[in-house]
Motif scaffolding. Sequence first.
Motif, PDB file in Angstrom:
ATOM      1  N   TYR A  28      -4.362   3.292   4.553  1.00 13.43           N
ATOM      2  CA  TYR A  28      -3.134   2.671   4.283  1.00 13.43           C
ATOM      3  C   TYR A  28      -1.785   3.473   4.294  1.00 13.43           C
ATOM      4  N   TRP A  30      -0.994   8.202   3.967  1.00  9.46           N
ATOM      5  CA  TRP A  30      -1.048   9.500   3.345  1.00  9.46           C
ATOM      6  C   TRP A  30       0.205   9.937   2.823  1.00  9.46           C
ATOM      7  N   HIS A  44      -2.601  -1.330  -7.387  1.00  8.11           N
ATOM      8  CA  HIS A  44      -2.885  -1.357  -6.037  1.00  8.11           C
ATOM      9  C   HIS A  44      -4.064  -2.300  -5.812  1.00  8.11           C
ATOM     10  N   GLU A  48      -6.497   4.917  -4.686  1.00  9.08           N
ATOM     11  CA  GLU A  48      -5.610   5.862  -4.282  1.00  9.08           C
ATOM     12  C   GLU A  48      -6.010   7.266  -5.081  1.00  9.08           C
ATOM     13  N   CYS A  50      -5.311  11.221  -5.474  1.00 11.86           N
ATOM     14  CA  CYS A  50      -3.948  12.402  -5.613  1.00 11.86           C
ATOM     15  C   CYS A  50      -4.659  13.587  -6.064  1.00 11.86           C
ATOM     16  N   CYS A  75      -7.978   9.568  -9.446  1.00 12.55           N
ATOM     17  CA  CYS A  75      -8.161   8.497  -8.916  1.00 12.55           C
ATOM     18  C   CYS A  75      -7.623   7.240  -9.381  1.00 12.55           C
ATOM     19  N   SER A  76      -6.638   6.598  -8.793  1.00 12.33           N
ATOM     20  CA  SER A  76      -6.226   5.191  -9.309  1.00 12.33           C
ATOM     21  C   SER A  76      -7.162   4.026  -8.851  1.00 12.33           C
ATOM     22  N   PHE A  94      -1.792  12.650  -1.575  1.00  9.18           N
ATOM     23  CA  PHE A  94      -2.515  11.525  -2.007  1.00  9.18           C
ATOM     24  C   PHE A  94      -2.499  10.705  -0.768  1.00  9.18           C
ATOM     25  N   ALA A  96      -4.226   6.610   0.212  1.00  5.62           N
ATOM     26  CA  ALA A  96      -4.474   5.188  -0.369  1.00  5.62           C
ATOM     27  C   ALA A  96      -5.554   4.594   0.876  1.00  5.62           C
ATOM     28  N   ARG A 190       3.629   0.269   3.304  1.00  2.99           N
ATOM     29  CA  ARG A 190       3.447   0.820   1.896  1.00  2.99           C
ATOM     30  C   ARG A 190       4.410  -0.202   1.100  1.00  2.99           C
TER      31      ARG A 190
END
Length: 295
Positions: A28, A30, A44, A48, A50, A75-76, A94, A96, A190
């Motif tokens: 999605y 960078w 989210h 994602e 990071c 990591c999310s 990061f 996504a 985004r």
Amino acid sequence: MYAWPKSEERLNRYARLLQGESLTVHVYYWGAVKGLIENAVHKHSFFEVCYVAGGTGVYEEGDNAYPLREGVLFCSRPNIYHQIRDVDQLDLLFVAFELDEKLSKPDEFEYYNQALNSGPIWTEKQQYSPTVHIWHALLFPDGEGLAAPISLINQLAHALILTFPTLVGGKNSTAETLLPASNAAMLISRAKLYIRDNLGANLSLSEVARYINVSERHLSRLFSQSIHESFSMLVRYERIRAAEQLLSQTIMPIKSIAERCGFSSVHYFTRTFAEAKGIPPAAFRQASRRNIEQE
């Protein structure tokens, strides 16, 4: 050492659809941001990951707080509320993304998602790990250094994302094709993703602008120039769209739908929905059910 804005723009232009033998990845966006500012609590619908290239901060997820310093990778996960706060000159890389189930092998798809959803979300001392070496190889050098050829970016990006389960998941597991996109289109994308995934929050233009690291004025101008509608119109559209889905696909009470979609009251939800769709929410639900029964 690296040209951060140029690196970010290059990746967003050339590393979006990453196809491999067993896994296909949709990126999605960078990010390569020096001096990231803290953001609001949000979530989210995608992963994602990071990497902290410098500075300090705190990553908060639920009741857990993780220190951010150089060498940390975290990591999310999808649909988990989180926040980056208490930042001090935080430099962050990061990405996504989510996997394409239809274009991936079922066992690899399940394995990757399970690994990232069940393993540790934070690890440190990764400065010299293969993952970070690949990430650095994707960046554009500042000065006279040579950047990786564009023809290799997709393969490197795909390889990078396949390494994540070994660090923040638990295991292991290749790539070309590109999908160009302008920087303005990426920022709008985004912003739309953030709005879509946080409808229940008290969304504001300043909050979204801060999240994607642009000024409020710049984001407002992007909305009017790129999609020819205002921020408030987009938020209203996304809330109505989400409400439509919940009304037609669930038995959730209308009051709960109003809350989940970010409407301040049932009365306001009913009035806004009727203005947009020409029919009140309850009547829309009944009509949707009749259509399903007739099919």
